[in-house]
Design a protein around this motif. Structure first.
Motif, PDB file in Angstrom:
ATOM      1  N   ILE A  71       0.860  -1.175   0.000  1.00 53.99           N
ATOM      2  CA  ILE A  71       0.000   0.000   0.000  1.00 53.99           C
ATOM      3  C   ILE A  71       0.898   1.228   0.000  1.00 53.99           C
ATOM      4  CG2 ILE A  71      -1.787   1.275   1.232  1.00 53.99           C
ATOM      5  CD1 ILE A  71      -2.665  -1.435   0.001  1.00 53.99           C
ATOM      6  N   PRO A  72       0.815   2.084  -1.024  1.00 54.07           N
ATOM      7  CA  PRO A  72       1.709   3.253  -1.111  1.00 54.07           C
ATOM      8  C   PRO A  72       1.685   4.092   0.164  1.00 54.07           C
ATOM      9  CG  PRO A  72       0.469   3.016  -3.150  1.00 54.07           C
ATOM     10  CD  PRO A  72      -0.109   2.019  -2.170  1.00 54.07           C
ATOM     11  N   GLY A  73       2.876   4.485   0.615  1.00 50.95           N
ATOM     12  CA  GLY A  73       2.980   5.341   1.785  1.00 50.95           C
ATOM     13  C   GLY A  73       2.897   4.617   3.102  1.00 50.95           C
ATOM     14  N   THR A  74       2.839   3.285   3.076  1.00 49.15           N
ATOM     15  CA  THR A  74       2.748   2.494   4.307  1.00 49.15           C
ATOM     16  C   THR A  74       3.662   1.277   4.202  1.00 49.15           C
ATOM     17  OG1 THR A  74       1.050   0.848   3.727  1.00 49.15           O
ATOM     18  CG2 THR A  74       0.277   3.065   4.293  1.00 49.15           C
ATOM     19  N   ALA A  75       3.783   0.565   5.310  1.00 48.34           N
ATOM     20  CA  ALA A  75       4.526  -0.704   5.316  1.00 48.34           C
ATOM     21  C   ALA A  75       3.579  -1.895   5.226  1.00 48.34           C
ATOM     22  CB  ALA A  75       5.368  -0.800   6.577  1.00 48.34           C
ATOM     23  N   ILE A  76       2.307  -1.625   4.957  1.00 40.90           N
ATOM     24  CA  ILE A  76       1.274  -2.670   4.952  1.00 40.90           C
ATOM     25  C   ILE A  76       1.177  -3.310   3.574  1.00 40.90           C
ATOM     26  CG2 ILE A  76      -1.221  -3.068   5.171  1.00 40.90           C
ATOM     27  CD1 ILE A  76      -1.253  -0.821   7.255  1.00 40.90           C
ATOM     28  N   ARG A  77       0.959  -4.622   3.577  1.00 39.66           N
ATOM     29  CA  ARG A  77       0.706  -5.362   2.341  1.00 39.66           C
ATOM     30  C   ARG A  77      -0.629  -6.087   2.475  1.00 39.66           C
ATOM     31  NH1 ARG A  77       5.081  -6.497  -1.236  1.00 39.66           N
ATOM     32  NH2 ARG A  77       6.947  -5.334  -0.622  1.00 39.66           N
ATOM     33  N   LEU A  78      -1.408  -6.051   1.407  1.00 42.91           N
ATOM     34  CA  LEU A  78      -2.724  -6.673   1.401  1.00 42.91           C
ATOM     35  C   LEU A  78      -2.838  -7.637   0.221  1.00 42.91           C
ATOM     36  CD1 LEU A  78      -4.997  -3.555   2.074  1.00 42.91           C
ATOM     37  CD2 LEU A  78      -4.313  -5.292   3.731  1.00 42.91           C
ATOM     38  N   GLY A  79      -3.902  -8.430   0.247  1.00 40.35           N
ATOM     39  CA  GLY A  79      -4.232  -9.251  -0.906  1.00 40.35           C
ATOM     40  C   GLY A  79      -4.724  -8.386  -2.061  1.00 40.35           C
ATOM     41  N   ILE A  80      -4.885  -8.994  -3.227  1.00 37.19           N
ATOM     42  CA  ILE A  80      -5.204  -8.227  -4.434  1.00 37.19           C
ATOM     43  C   ILE A  80      -6.510  -7.452  -4.288  1.00 37.19           C
ATOM     44  CG2 ILE A  80      -5.688  -8.356  -6.897  1.00 37.19           C
ATOM     45  CD1 ILE A  80      -4.017 -10.813  -7.098  1.00 37.19           C
ATOM     46  N   THR A  81      -7.573  -8.114  -3.891  1.00 38.64           N
ATOM     47  CA  THR A  81      -8.875  -7.448  -3.876  1.00 38.64           C
ATOM     48  C   THR A  81      -8.944  -6.380  -2.780  1.00 38.64           C
ATOM     49  OG1 THR A  81      -9.800  -9.238  -2.526  1.00 38.64           O
ATOM     50  CG2 THR A  81     -10.101  -9.383  -4.910  1.00 38.64           C
ATOM     51  N   ALA A  82      -8.359  -6.657  -1.618  1.00 36.03           N
ATOM     52  CA  ALA A  82      -8.356  -5.656  -0.545  1.00 36.03           C
ATOM     53  C   ALA A  82      -7.516  -4.451  -0.934  1.00 36.03           C
ATOM     54  CB  ALA A  82      -7.842  -6.273   0.756  1.00 36.03           C
ATOM     55  N   ALA A  83      -6.386  -4.687  -1.594  1.00 29.97           N
ATOM     56  CA  ALA A  83      -5.532  -3.576  -2.027  1.00 29.97           C
ATOM     57  C   ALA A  83      -6.231  -2.733  -3.085  1.00 29.97           C
ATOM     58  CB  ALA A  83      -4.213  -4.115  -2.565  1.00 29.97           C
ATOM     59  N   ALA A  84      -6.931  -3.389  -3.997  1.00 26.63           N
ATOM     60  CA  ALA A  84      -7.685  -2.653  -5.012  1.00 26.63           C
ATOM     61  C   ALA A  84      -8.763  -1.804  -4.358  1.00 26.63           C
ATOM     62  CB  ALA A  84      -8.297  -3.620  -6.019  1.00 26.63           C
ATOM     63  N   HIS A  85      -9.449  -2.369  -3.380  1.00 29.32           N
ATOM     64  CA  HIS A  85     -10.506  -1.645  -2.660  1.00 29.32           C
ATOM     65  C   HIS A  85      -9.932  -0.420  -1.965  1.00 29.32           C
ATOM     66  CE1 HIS A  85     -14.380  -1.913  -0.142  1.00 29.32           C
ATOM     67  NE2 HIS A  85     -13.783  -0.774   0.183  1.00 29.32           N
ATOM     68  N   PHE A  86      -8.900  -0.624  -1.168  1.00 27.67           N
ATOM     69  CA  PHE A  86      -8.353   0.510  -0.412  1.00 27.67           C
ATOM     70  C   PHE A  86      -7.782   1.575  -1.341  1.00 27.67           C
ATOM     71  CE2 PHE A  86      -4.983   2.907   1.588  1.00 27.67           C
ATOM     72  CZ  PHE A  86      -5.671   3.446   2.663  1.00 27.67           C
ATOM     73  N   GLY A  87      -6.993   1.158  -2.319  1.00 29.09           N
ATOM     74  CA  GLY A  87      -6.362   2.134  -3.205  1.00 29.09           C
ATOM     75  C   GLY A  87      -7.369   3.005  -3.925  1.00 29.09           C
ATOM     76  N   ALA A  88      -8.455   2.403  -4.390  1.00 30.92           N
ATOM     77  CA  ALA A  88      -9.475   3.161  -5.118  1.00 30.92           C
ATOM     78  C   ALA A  88     -10.172   4.158  -4.214  1.00 30.92           C
ATOM     79  CB  ALA A  88     -10.486   2.204  -5.732  1.00 30.92           C
ATOM     80  N   GLN A  89     -10.533   3.736  -2.997  1.00 31.58           N
ATOM     81  CA  GLN A  89     -11.227   4.640  -2.084  1.00 31.58           C
ATOM     82  C   GLN A  89     -10.307   5.768  -1.624  1.00 31.58           C
ATOM     83  OE1 GLN A  89     -14.674   3.502  -1.621  1.00 31.58           O
ATOM     84  NE2 GLN A  89     -14.671   5.728  -1.490  1.00 31.58           N
ATOM     85  N   ALA A  90      -9.039   5.435  -1.364  1.00 33.65           N
ATOM     86  CA  ALA A  90      -8.084   6.445  -0.917  1.00 33.65           C
ATOM     87  C   ALA A  90      -7.761   7.434  -2.030  1.00 33.65           C
ATOM     88  CB  ALA A  90      -6.807   5.774  -0.425  1.00 33.65           C
TER      89      ALA A  90
END
Length: 276
Positions: A71-90
């Motif tokens: 996840i850009p700007g963080t040290a967190i890593r997510l699965g594909i669908t969760a990362a897509a969800h967060f990135g789009a909303q952010a």
């Protein structure tokens, strides 16, 4: 490729997405895709400190499967669908993300770039593959948006971009996954069956303080990516989701469908260039 004049909308868009090659894309279009990627990443990072995004990231990081996507700007890593969800909303939370006005008013990058970044990271795609997926996502998404745009009178009652923007995520993901046309059509069908409702007017009519989701781009992106992943595994979806009296246009709350706009000048006129 089939003649677009005789192909269904889903068939024409799927075949174009699958066959798109770097030689088909002018250099200025690829450059614009780079700008869109940079813009979306900057918007994601800019939105990280807002309370809604801190809560969303906390929930996704604790309640969803961890994965390979940073996840850009963080040290967190997510699965594909969760990362897509967060990135789009952010990307959209500050309302600073890109905008498009020419016949399909929207913020197209939010549902194309973060899903593309998520799939590209998980599947170790090249930068060039990422850019081609972004171009395909913009072109398909915006053309679908134009084709299902409701009349002005209808938009006074029902408005929302996220339902059709889900197809931007599905297209970008399908392209990066290397899906063949029939499988992309399944991804389209699954996306249409699971897309969010058109909630824009409800948001504007809400009592203050406003709710914290204006455009449900997170779930729109998650649906698109999930649909492409399901289709990749053989999950069958409606092969012609866009056309006919019960097509996606009416599912999304529109009162008209202009299917020619979905394929008009596809591969010749590049709508991504009008993303501001």
């Amino acid at each position: 490729m089939s003649d677009m004049r005789s192909a269904t909308t889903a068939q024409a868009l799927a075949e174009w997405t699958a066959r798109l090659a770097v030689g088909d894309v002018p250099p200025d279009v690829l450059h614009q895709a780079k700008r869109c990627v940079i813009d979306s990443i900057a918007c994601i990072v800019g939105g990280l400190d807002l309370m809604p995004m801190r809560l969303l990231l906390d929930v996704l990081s604790k309640e969803s499967a961890q994965g390979p996507v940073p996840i850009p700007g963080t040290a967190i890593r997510l699965g594909i669908t969760a990362a897509a969800h967060f990135g789009a909303q952010a990307a959209n939370v500050l309302d600073f993300d890109d905008s498009f006005r020419a016949g399909a008013p929207s913020h197209p990058g939010a549902t194309v770039v973060p899903p593309a970044l998520a799939v590209a990271a998980a599947r170790r795609c090249s930068g060039l593959e990422l850019l081609l997926a972004v171009v395909a996502g913009f072109e398909v998404s915006l053309r679908i948006g134009r084709s299902v745009l409701a009349s002005p009178a209808r938009r006074e009652r029902i408005m929302g971009f996220a339902p059709w923007q889900s197809f931007g995520a599905a297209t970008a993901a399908a392209r990066l996954l290397g899906l063949p046309p029939p499988t992309i059509r399944s991804a389209f069908g699954l996306t249409g069956a699971q897309a969010p409702v058109a909630s824009g007017r409800r948001f504007l009519a809400s009592a203050r303080p406003y709710p914290w989701i204006k455009n449900p781009y997170g779930i729109a992106s998650e649906v698109g990516v999930l649909s492409a992943l399901l289709a990749e595994r053989g999950f069958h979806g409606d092969q012609d989701i866009f056309d006919g009296p019960h097509g996606f246009w009416i599912m999304a709350g529109s009162d008209r469908h202009q299917p020619d706009l979905a394929t008009e000048a596809l591969g010749d006129a590049w709508l991504i260039m009008d993303a501001g």
